[in-house]
Design a protein around this motif. Structure first.
Motif, short mmCIF file in Angstrom:
data_model
loop_
_atom_site.label_atom_id
_atom_site.label_comp_id
_atom_site.label_asym_id
_atom_site.label_seq_id
_atom_site.Cartn_x
_atom_site.Cartn_y
_atom_site.Cartn_z
N TYR A 62 -20.57 22.03 48.54
CA TYR A 62 -20.11 23.36 48.13
C TYR A 62 -20.07 23.55 46.61
N CYS A 63 -20.91 22.84 45.89
CA CYS A 63 -21.03 23.09 44.45
C CYS A 63 -22.01 24.25 44.23
N CYS A 107 -24.88 22.67 48.71
CA CYS A 107 -24.85 23.11 47.31
C CYS A 107 -25.84 24.25 47.08
N THR A 127 -16.55 17.93 45.04
CA THR A 127 -16.62 19.11 45.89
C THR A 127 -16.15 20.39 45.18
#
Length: 202
Positions: free
Chosen positions: A54-55, A35, A73
């Motif tokens: 993957y934020c 993130c 996600t």
């Protein structure tokens, strides 16, 4: 299993989380190592929260995340407006909470590299209420409130407030039907379950 065999499957350790400067950080918080988090000192997180891989979270004002919140996600939380994600809310994969947007009418310039005095950026708070659920790849625009218990179907656009305990979908999102309020009762059961015992030995 070592980090090398797990590749990028790791969440940040407690020590790694503690090394960041948070507005507040509760217990049992899991944030994936992939993130991107900007201005963590303006982020206030409750207990039992998970933010998946993957934020992108870039906070201009303040982000408040309640307890028992799941951010799935590929979610983005962007902009200068204040954002609140309340207790028991769920933000599904690929959702965008956008609290700032350029004016695309042609009356001003657009883009992050243009001087501010030549732009007309619109900022507004976003509130995601308790027990609200935002479906995958939905976009929530500035100045909107998804009230308690409201749900939004996948691939929707939220550009106005949504009524409590309703099911909504579409572009723009509109009420489809009412939603059952059983999650409120179940949350009360959970709070009782988590309440410290006040029994005493005689």
């Amino acid at each position: 299993m070592t980090r090398s065999t797990r590749l990028n499957a790791d969440y940040l350790s407690d020590a790694e989380l503690a090394a960041l400067e948070w507005g507040a950080l509760g217990s049992n918080v899991r944030i994936h190592a992939t993130c991107v988090i900007n201005n963590s000192d303006r982020i206030f997180i409750g207990d039992n929260v998970r933010i998946d891989p993957y934020c992108v979270i870039s906070v201009g004002s303040r982000l408040t995340i309640g307890s028992f919140v799941h951010i799935a996600t590929g979610v983005s939380i962007l902009g200068a407006g204040e954002v609140t994600v309340s207790n028991f809310a769920g933000i599904s994969q690929g959702t965008r909470l956008i609290s700032s947007t350029d004016d695309f009418s042609g009356r001003a310039m657009t883009g992050p590299l243009v001087p501010d005095d030549l732009k007309a950026v619109i900022h507004g708070p976003i509130v995601i209420g308790e027990h609200a659920v935002i479906g995958a790849n939905t976009i929530v625009l500035p100045g909107t409130k998804v009230n308690d218990g409201a749900t939004v179907g996948a691939l929707s656009l939220v550009n106005r407030d949504l009524e409590p305990w309703t099911v909504n979908a579409g572009i723009p999102a509109r009420r489809v039907r009412d939603r059952d309020r059983e999650p409120e009762r179940l949350a009360q059961d959970l709070r009782l379950r988590l309440r410290p015992s006040d029994s005493r030995e005689g």
